[in-house]
Design an enzyme around this catalytic site. Sequence first.
Site, PDB file in Angstrom:
ATOM      1  CG  ASN A  90      -1.816   1.193   1.318  1.00 50.41           C
ATOM      2  OD1 ASN A  90      -1.778   2.082   0.481  1.00 50.41           O
ATOM      3  ND2 ASN A  90      -2.646   1.239   2.352  1.00 50.41           N
ATOM      4  NE  ARG A 101      -6.136   1.801   0.142  1.00 45.28           N
ATOM      5  CZ  ARG A 101      -6.143   2.978   0.749  1.00 45.28           C
ATOM      6  NH1 ARG A 101      -5.025   3.504   1.189  1.00 45.28           N
ATOM      7  NH2 ARG A 101      -7.282   3.650   0.894  1.00 45.28           N
ATOM      8  CG  HIS A 158     -12.695   3.426   3.535  1.00 41.79           C
ATOM      9  ND1 HIS A 158     -13.424   4.474   4.067  1.00 41.79           N
ATOM     10  CD2 HIS A 158     -11.386   3.748   3.717  1.00 41.79           C
ATOM     11  CE1 HIS A 158     -12.601   5.379   4.546  1.00 41.79           C
ATOM     12  NE2 HIS A 158     -11.349   4.965   4.341  1.00 41.79           N
ATOM     13  NE  ARG A 206      -9.702  12.472   3.764  1.00 41.84           N
ATOM     14  CZ  ARG A 206      -9.510  11.157   3.699  1.00 41.84           C
ATOM     15  NH1 ARG A 206     -10.498  10.332   4.024  1.00 41.84           N
ATOM     16  NH2 ARG A 206      -8.363  10.654   3.309  1.00 41.84           N
ATOM     17  CD  GLU A 211      -8.916  -1.537   4.622  1.00 44.44           C
ATOM     18  OE1 GLU A 211      -9.170  -0.776   3.683  1.00 44.44           O
ATOM     19  OE2 GLU A 211      -8.456  -1.152   5.718  1.00 44.44           O
TER      20      GLU A 211
END
Length: 400
Positions: free
Chosen positions: A7, A90, A179, A239, A383
């Site tokens: 990733n 990823r 996600h 965010r 993940e």
Amino acid sequence: MLVFVLNAGSSSLKYQLMNPVIKKVFASGICERIGIDGVLKHEYGDGKKLVINVPMPTHKEAISAVLSTLTAGEGKVIDSINDIEAIGHRTVHGGEEFASSVLITPDVIETMKRLSPLAPLHNPANILGIEICQELMPGKPNVGVFDTAFHQTMPDYAYMYALPYEMYTKHGIRKYGFHGTSHYFVSNEARAMLEKKQNTRIVVCHLGNGSSVSAVLNGKCIDTSMGLTPIQGLMMGTRSGDVGAGALQYMMAKENLTIDQALDIMNKKSGILGVSGKSSDLREVLEGMQNGDDRCRLAVDMVAYIIKKYVGSYVAALDGIDALCFTGGIGENAALIREKVCAGLDSMGLVIDPVKNDRRSSAARDISTNGSTARIFVIPTQEEYVIANDTYNIVSGTGR
């Protein structure tokens, strides 16, 4: 099959070496401060850890350092990089072009480059990771697992924005969601826990520094909170989540901001950090709330309230619910957030058990009362396993 999961971010990269067939992780870690000085944090064996300071002017030196650590010295877990049979990446934004994981080809890389304006911080770093692995491990198959792929089953009325239609046909402006690997894994785990594969209505709350909610019907996503970019939806670590366009314009005028400056505020200085004024880490904000800090209290209440609104709207979209799932760093560990989200959802069949909710565990668990008609699950996400397993299935030709 040994799969190297990568990733690659703009200044860091996470990795894991795994056999997805037997679900065994041989090593994992992260390279930080790439382009500055370089730190490799490596975990292997039965929880053994190494911290190695090594120059990492670029991602190439970082990946080289990881491969060297895997194959030599104290952190060694394999004899040679030839033991690695495939690399799973990823990859963040696949647009409408990728509805599933794919074997990396030159055409795939070109498409990812074309989609980079939709994820300018992520796709270029993902591509860089792929190209470096192709250089350092020539001949090894590389597979891209896209964050957006799971959400490509959304119907058009869910993913379209009410802008002039030409904005979609000319520029691809629509909701994509992120996600996806986590939402895919958790929703499928929930279906197994329900012992029900058909007519399943599941809402997944992936809550961490970045957060999103999805509505999953019979294993397929029908809506999700993030949009064209990851800024839309829930209030997150830094965010803002949903903010009206008028508020954005007004802030820009009052503060004399360019659009880039405004978006920088919304991406990096808002959310939990912006409201609390203390931290983007919810643990620190919860501590501040307990010490009487009212802005921390406000941030916690806002986080839970916004999640709760999305849960309610997705129960409506699904025409009911069989399971509400919490995952991610906050979802798995913040009992107070789960309690606040579920408070008052009894009419939807969601009744949380306070004793089960407060009990800490690293395992997937049901925290609803025995009388709750819908289940409430806490499910640790995996993940990296999804990436490794998709890589194995594509390389071996078995498919997902």
